[in-house]
Design a protein around this motif. Structure first.
Motif: not given
Length: 283
Positions: A193-212
């Motif tokens: 999911e984190l890798a896929r989000a980077m394909l969108a070339e974000p200016e800012i990335l909001l992560l909701d409990e990535p370690a859960a």
């Protein structure tokens, strides 16, 4: 001066000192290079005030942590910022553009991308195919362009495939590319999911409990990837209950309590603040 007047003066002085202390602890709203600005955001569900005039700024190039006890309103705040909830009052701006009333996909087009606490498993797709959902503004999403400009559609798809493969390799999960997206572990899914989000070339990335729900080995890998991406220029705002995880990554840290911003500070300042300790202990 009467005793009553003296008491009133003392109360006023005490109130002024308390207000000054609160102002000093409040979020810094005078940052220089702001990518995300949240101003007086309010959201109620019936009699429950979930977000109470929350205000803060995220400076470009930082990793900002958002913490708070259960029920503090963290997920509601994320949903408001990313357009999944409609606010009752307040404003959200991304790179100076007011995105308050926009739909989630419109906010994403302005560079604000988010992940979810529980990643959605894409049925019937391999990991590589799931990755290709990430890029923004794909011409192949237009039914008309499939017929009027098939060459640009084909070129963009080939570029997306190349970018997806490179990012999977960067994340050291390229060996999962042909695996069904529904068959990988929860920790691997968080990495995808984190890798896929980077394909969108974000200016800012909001992560909701990535370690859960992630085992210690993959949690360490997630932290390494977040640091690497930040060093390459990605700005992060992350919610996390794992204090060791968030305090090792984030600076500054925002503390949310009952829907309002309790304080902003460094990890050390936050962890040693009596008001934060009371909030977590229910004081």
């Amino acid at each position: 001066m009467t005793d009553s007047q003296a008491s009133q003066v003392a109360n006023n002085d005490s109130s002024s000192e308390e207000q000054a202390a609160n102002d000093e602890r409040a979020a810094n709203m005078d940052k220089e290079n702001v990518v995300l600005r949240v101003e007086d955001l309010v959201k109620s569900f019936g009699a429950l005030v979930a977000t109470d005039h929350a205000s803060f700024e995220v400076e470009r190039g930082t990793i900002m942590g958002l913490i708070g006890p259960n029920g503090a309103g963290k997920s509601t705040l994320f949903n408001l910022i990313s357009g999944f909830y409609e606010s009752d009052a307040g404003r959200v701006t991304v790179n100076g553009t007011d995105v308050t009333d926009m739909e989630p996909y419109e906010i994403a087009d302005h560079g604000l991308i988010r992940t979810f606490q529980t990643p959605r498993k894409l049925e019937g797709m391999t990991v590589r195919e799931a990755m290709l959902v990430g890029p923004r503004e794909q011409p192949g999403e237009s039914f008309i362009k499939l017929f009027t400009d098939p060459e640009s559609v084909r070129e963009r798809e080939q570029r997306n495939l190349k970018d997806a493969q490179e990012i999977l390799e960067d994340f050291e999960i390229d060996h999962l590319a042909t695996q069904p997206a529904t068959k990988i572990s929860g920790g691997q899914l968080k990495l995808v999911e984190l890798a896929r989000a980077m394909l969108a070339e974000p200016e800012i990335l909001l992560l909701d409990e990535p370690a859960a729900g992630v085992n210690p080995t993959l949690r360490k890998k997630l932290a390494e990837q977040i640091r690497r991406l930040n060093e390459q220029g990605t700005t992060f705002l992350l919610i996390e209950h794992d204090m060791e995880f968030v305090m090792s990554l984030a600076d500054p840290v925002i503390v949310l309590d009952r829907g309002h911003v309790l304080m902003e500070g460094t990890p050390d300042e936050v962890q040693n603040d009596e008001g934060v300790i009371d909030a977590y202990l229910g004081g």
